[in-house]
Design an enzyme around this catalytic site. Structure first.
Site, short mmCIF file in Angstrom:
data_model
loop_
_atom_site.label_atom_id
_atom_site.label_comp_id
_atom_site.label_asym_id
_atom_site.label_seq_id
_atom_site.Cartn_x
_atom_site.Cartn_y
_atom_site.Cartn_z
N TYR A 169 5.54 6.38 4.62
CA TYR A 169 4.91 5.51 3.95
C TYR A 169 4.15 6.01 2.72
O TYR A 169 3.43 5.80 2.09
CB TYR A 169 3.98 4.27 4.74
CG TYR A 169 4.03 2.86 4.27
CD1 TYR A 169 5.22 2.17 4.44
CD2 TYR A 169 2.93 2.45 3.52
CE1 TYR A 169 5.34 1.05 3.76
CE2 TYR A 169 3.06 1.20 3.29
CZ TYR A 169 4.25 0.26 3.15
OH TYR A 169 4.00 -0.86 2.83
N ASP A 210 0.89 -1.17 -0.03
CA ASP A 210 0.14 0.20 -0.16
C ASP A 210 0.79 1.07 0.18
O ASP A 210 0.45 2.26 0.50
CB ASP A 210 -0.81 -0.05 1.28
CG ASP A 210 -0.16 -0.08 2.61
OD1 ASP A 210 0.72 -1.07 2.60
OD2 ASP A 210 -0.49 0.54 3.50
N SER A 247 3.06 -8.99 8.46
CA SER A 247 2.57 -8.18 7.52
C SER A 247 3.53 -7.06 6.97
O SER A 247 3.78 -5.93 7.33
CB SER A 247 1.43 -7.19 8.06
OG SER A 247 0.93 -6.36 7.23
N LYS A 270 -5.96 -0.67 6.81
CA LYS A 270 -4.72 -0.29 7.58
C LYS A 270 -4.81 1.18 7.92
O LYS A 270 -5.13 2.09 7.34
CB LYS A 270 -3.82 -0.99 6.96
CG LYS A 270 -2.25 -0.27 7.25
CD LYS A 270 -0.90 -0.50 6.51
CE LYS A 270 -0.28 0.73 6.54
NZ LYS A 270 1.00 0.39 5.68
N GLU A 308 -1.78 -0.27 13.72
CA GLU A 308 -0.51 -0.16 13.58
C GLU A 308 0.15 0.80 14.44
O GLU A 308 0.37 1.96 13.89
CB GLU A 308 0.01 -0.14 12.09
CG GLU A 308 1.20 -0.36 11.98
CD GLU A 308 1.78 0.00 10.36
OE1 GLU A 308 0.71 -0.44 9.61
OE2 GLU A 308 2.84 0.02 9.96
N LYS A 338 -0.83 -4.63 14.44
CA LYS A 338 0.57 -4.60 13.44
C LYS A 338 1.51 -3.68 14.13
O LYS A 338 1.68 -2.47 13.86
CB LYS A 338 0.23 -4.24 12.10
CG LYS A 338 1.19 -3.87 11.20
CD LYS A 338 0.93 -3.86 9.79
CE LYS A 338 2.11 -3.67 8.81
NZ LYS A 338 1.63 -3.83 7.52
N GLU A 372 3.42 2.11 15.02
CA GLU A 372 4.92 1.69 14.67
C GLU A 372 5.84 2.40 15.74
O GLU A 372 5.73 3.78 15.60
CB GLU A 372 5.21 1.88 13.42
CG GLU A 372 6.64 1.69 13.01
CD GLU A 372 7.03 1.73 11.48
OE1 GLU A 372 6.19 1.78 10.48
OE2 GLU A 372 8.35 1.50 11.28
P1 13P Z 1 7.58 -2.62 6.35
O1 13P Z 1 7.37 -4.12 6.63
O2 13P Z 1 8.34 -2.40 4.97
O3 13P Z 1 7.71 -1.82 7.51
O4 13P Z 1 5.94 -2.12 5.95
C1 13P Z 1 4.85 -2.62 6.34
C2 13P Z 1 3.73 -1.81 6.53
O5 13P Z 1 2.87 -1.77 6.10
C3 13P Z 1 3.98 -0.24 7.12
O6 13P Z 1 2.88 0.59 7.26
#
Ligand code: 13P
Length: 355
Positions: free
Chosen positions: A355, A28, A296, A141, A183, A225, A185
């Site tokens: 992203y 994505d 993922s 997501k 997610e 995630k 992160e």
């Molecule tokens: P990466 O595995 O490259 O970190 O990307 C996964 C993703 O969807 C990040 O939002």
């Protein structure tokens, strides 16, 4: 429609996505980010080239054996393959559930520290999600990002705001029948050690589930995630893969409710091989909760594939993709033998990754 209308379906979709031995292919990337990937193999960032690349991924025979879902960018969800069939149909033929990135990207967080952001896209989300559902998407997501710095990030404000945004998003898309991938992160940027990451990540994930409770998110119809619990990219401390697996599982056990059916890790800049090895080790640990521990991955599933494709070699690209998909499928069952599939050791970390 409402959440109660979709409950059974949400649970079924989340359970199918989190099936043992399967994971999610994250494709994505925004138009700008896929442009960087294509530039790395000297391919121009045109709609036709994006279609050709993603068309290659979605016609890889046998991919559905290892991949349960694919996260698409909006352009791809509404796009046809060059043979005229829709990308959604291509995925469905492989037995792969189509998903959609629904956030509108990161914005500076007023009142936070310099690098801090919140994730935008809540306005009109229930309606947008319902259009995506009509187009065939069954999950979504939303990527919220936190960073650890020596001057106090993430701030309490950023943890609260990002957790709240994730919970609002999750509740909103559930109202339209999409399973939310939640997610939060934690970027690898920084020189902090692994214990600092564990401490911050535990706090962040607990806050996320507190916000989910307050928003009435149906946990059985969600997936988490997270990033893996690793030290900062500029940290000198040498940490073993076993320690990373152990601390990641400890963090999850302390913060993720057992009602969540699956935890699907992002690769976050780890090399393809490291992403498989850490996942494999996590699956060897006897755990207290029953969630499926899967993947993922974006970069860690696509890097070798892109390099093998080079813009025109579909067969080589598909072979490379299938190899990483199989490796991670084995890793998600704890039976991956490191190096048994072609992979790259190249670190895929990018500072301040967007992203
Ligand atoms: P990466 O595995 O490259 O970190 O990307 C996964 C993703 O969807 C990040 O939002």
């Amino acid at each position: 429609m409402t959440l109660s209308y979709y409950k059974e379906e949400l649970k079924k979709t989340a359970t199918s996505l989190a099936k043992s031995g399967k994971g999610i292919l994250a494709v994505d990337e925004s138009t700008k980010t896929i442009g960087k990937r294509l530039a790395s193999i000297n391919v121009e960032n045109t709609e036709d080239n994006r279609k050709a690349y993603r068309g290659l991924l979605f016609t890889t025979e046998g991919l559905g054996e290892y991949i349960s879902g694919a996260i698409l960018f909006e352009e791809t969800l509404f796009q046809d393959h060059k043979d005229g069939e829709s990308m959604v149909t291509k995925l469905e033929k492989l037995g792969i559930i189509p998903g959609i990135k629904v956030d509108k990207g990161l914005r500076p967080l007023a009142g936070g520290y310099n690098v801090e952001t919140f994730c935008s896209g809540l306005d009109g989300l229930v309606e947008r999600a319902s259009d995506y559902y009509a187009q065939g998407a069954r999950f979504a997501k939303w990527r919220a990002v936190l960073q650890i710095t020596s001057d106090g990030c993430p701030s309490k404000l950023s943890i609260k705001e990002n957790a709240w945004g994730l919970a609002r998003y999750a509740r909103s898309v559930q109202e339209s029948g999409l399973v939310p991938i939640i997610e939060p992160e934690i970027l690898m940027d920084g020189s902090h050690g692994i214990n600092k990451t564990a401490e911050v990540q535990e706090e962040v994930i607990k806050e996320v589930y507190m916000a989910c409770e307050q928003n009435g998110v149906y946990l059985e119809g969600t997936l988490l995630k997270p990033s893996m619990t690793v030290q900062g990219a500029e940290c000198n401390e040498k940490v073993s893969p076993e320690k990373i697996a152990e601390l990641t599982i400890r963090t999850m056990e302390r913060a993720v409710p057992a009602a969540v059916p699956g935890i699907v890790f992002l690769s976050g800049g780890l090399s393809e091989e490291a992403a498989s090895v850490y996942l494999n080790l996590m699956n060897k640990i006897i755990r207290k909760a029953n969630w499926n521990i899967g993947f993922s991955y974006g970069r860690a599933l696509q890097h070798s594939c892109l390099k093998a494709w080079k813009g025109d070699d579909i067969t080589a690209g598909q072979k490379a993709l299938l190899a990483r998909a199989q490796a991670n499928s084995e890793a998600s069952k704890g039976c991956y033998v490191a190096g048994s599939q072609p992979s790259s050791d190249e670190a895929l970390f990018v500072a301040g990754y967007k992203y």
